[in-house]
Design a protein around this motif. Sequence first.
Motif, short mmCIF file in Angstrom:
data_model
loop_
_atom_site.label_atom_id
_atom_site.label_comp_id
_atom_site.label_asym_id
_atom_site.label_seq_id
_atom_site.Cartn_x
_atom_site.Cartn_y
_atom_site.Cartn_z
N VAL A 80 1.08 -5.25 -9.40
CA VAL A 80 1.89 -6.19 -8.64
C VAL A 80 2.49 -7.19 -9.63
CG1 VAL A 80 1.87 -7.92 -6.82
CG2 VAL A 80 0.38 -5.93 -6.65
N TRP A 84 1.41 -15.69 -9.79
CA TRP A 84 -0.01 -15.77 -9.42
C TRP A 84 -0.20 -16.37 -8.04
CZ3 TRP A 84 -2.75 -19.96 -7.98
CH2 TRP A 84 -2.18 -21.21 -8.23
N ARG A 87 0.41 -13.72 -5.43
CA ARG A 87 -0.74 -12.79 -5.43
C ARG A 87 -1.92 -13.45 -4.73
NH1 ARG A 87 0.26 -12.11 -10.78
NH2 ARG A 87 -1.53 -13.41 -11.31
N CYS A 91 -3.72 -12.13 -1.33
CA CYS A 91 -5.15 -11.84 -1.29
C CYS A 91 -5.86 -12.65 -0.22
CB CYS A 91 -5.79 -12.12 -2.66
SG CYS A 91 -5.32 -10.96 -3.94
N ASN A 109 -8.30 -5.00 -6.89
CA ASN A 109 -7.09 -5.47 -7.57
C ASN A 109 -7.37 -6.63 -8.51
OD1 ASN A 109 -5.54 -3.51 -6.32
ND2 ASN A 109 -4.96 -4.84 -4.62
N ARG A 113 -7.09 -6.61 -12.56
CA ARG A 113 -6.20 -7.57 -13.21
C ARG A 113 -6.97 -8.39 -14.25
NH1 ARG A 113 -1.31 -9.04 -13.18
NH2 ARG A 113 -0.71 -11.15 -13.69
N GLU A 123 -7.65 -17.66 -8.83
CA GLU A 123 -7.88 -16.23 -8.58
C GLU A 123 -9.33 -15.85 -8.89
OE1 GLU A 123 -3.91 -13.66 -9.21
OE2 GLU A 123 -4.52 -14.80 -10.99
#
Length: 164
Positions: A80, A84, A87, A91, A109, A113, A123
């Motif tokens: 992807v 960030w 993303r 998520c 994922n 990553r 994240e």
Amino acid sequence: MLAIGDKVVYPMHGAGVIQAIEEHEVLGERQLYYILTMPFGGMKVMIPMQSVDNIGLRDIIAEPEVQRVIDILQTAPVPVNVSWNRRFNACLVKLKTGSIYEVAEVVKNLMSRDQVKKLSTGERRLLDTAKQILVSELVLVCRRDPGSVEEWVHDLCQENTPGN
């Protein structure tokens, strides 16, 4: 209606066992609560019985459904190329569904990553939360200890990481 001993998933918190049904007064209002004990750290959560449908509380998956989780974790992640924060938000939406399959996607994922490029602090926290949610349900479904399930999930994700 849920009963004491039922194993359920509370979205964004993980899976646990209903230990009791108790009446409590909160903000001057008395109501019945499910007392849920989580496998991680023995944390207890009070869930108002009247809110169960609105918050997405559900039964844990059946043992045969674990294979679908394994398949998701072993499948190579789709790259992807978005910022960030996009993303992160994507998520977060998946985690809020309460679906173990969506949570497994997030774990896969983000772990992949992290192997390619270290995750941002946000994240990283999201990955930790997703792993805790995933592992807590698999602990109850597979009747294994959290440490071995966490290692198993890690190993399954490693199988789909490029270069491994």
